[in-house]
Write a protein that holds these residues in place. Structure first.
Motif: not given
Length: 259
Positions: A198, A201, A203, A252-253, A255-257, A259
């Motif tokens: 977590y 980065d 993205r 998680e990858q 989710r970040q993208r 967001a």
């Protein structure tokens, strides 16, 4: 439609070899899909289905009829139920089988998101990871030679059609491939220098390296990775199953993208 009544039929014997043997699948560049849903998924992805084998009692099944209507040019063999039951790997050996041609191996990727499996030997884990990769939008999966065979019946069933959405690279020399892959390579590892999932980065493009169920990623491949990653967990808990760890990292990858 042609009728097969004997388990000694040459076509059924070849199907049995393909179901049971990795070497036979590699030599023929063919695999067997069991059940009606996998042929539907592969037909959706424009895979070439070379033949269908139907138990006699399935001839009036609505899903089977719909599949046959989609594949009017595919040879169909009606098989006596007892004969088909002798070769199927299914516990309930009463469903259809489809023979497919495996796609020619594409050029190994030098970029783009990847999932990389090293010595992951449980077929259920491999199939689950394929499903998670497809669901997370990661289209390239590489497997070392000592992984479970990605085209085995157990992996195909666990993948639930994910194979048809992915570019799959089997028997990859992973250390050699690392030298040509440009984006970061993340290795899941419980080492002192591992970074929290977590805190990264995620993205940009990347590859996720996951290792054997018992021993994890090898020391050599950990050294080849750009970053070693661990998933924060509650105290006094053991490491996650490799398929679950892959799913957590991939989403998680995603989710970040998003967001």
């Amino acid at each position: 439609m042609k009728l097969i009544t004997s388990g000694d039929n040459a076509r059924l014997k070849q199907l049995a070899k393909l179901i049971q043997s990795r070497r036979a699948r590699q030599a023929a560049q063919q695999a067997v899909l069991e059940g009606v849903h996998l042929p539907q998924a592969f037909a959706d992805a424009a895979y070439r289905i070379e033949a269908l084998y139907l138990p006699q009692h399935k001839l009036a099944d609505a899903e089977v009829t719909a599949l046959l209507n989609r594949l009017p040019e595919t040879p169909v063999y009606v098989v006596a139920d007892a004969a088909l039951g002798k070769i199927s790997s299914l516990t309930q050996a009463d469903d259809i089988m489809a023979l497919i041609a495996l796609p020619p191996p594409p050029r190994l990727p030098e970029s783009g998101d990847c999932v990389v499996l090293e010595r992951v030997q449980d077929p259920g884990n491999v199939g689950t990871i394929l499903r998670s990769a497809a669901a997370a939008g990661v289209a390239q999966v590489l497997l070392s030679a000592d992984c479970a065979d990605v085209w085995s019946p157990k992996v195909l069933r666990a993948g639930m059609g994910a194979h048809a959405q992915l570019q799959i690279f089997s028997d990859v020399d992973l250390p050699a491939w690392c030298g040509q892959y440009r984006p970061p390579l993340y290795a899941t590892a419980l080492s002192a220098d591992s970074r929290s999932l977590y805190a990264l980065d995620l993205r940009p493009e990347a590859a996720w390296l996951l290792g054997n169920e018992g021993s994890g990623v090898s020391a050599a491949m950990q050294a080849a990775a750009d970053v070693r990653v661990q998933i924060p967990m509650a105290a006094n808990t053991e490491s996650l199953n490799v398929a679950m760890a892959a799913t957590v990292c991939l989403f998680e990858q995603q989710r970040q993208r998003m967001a």
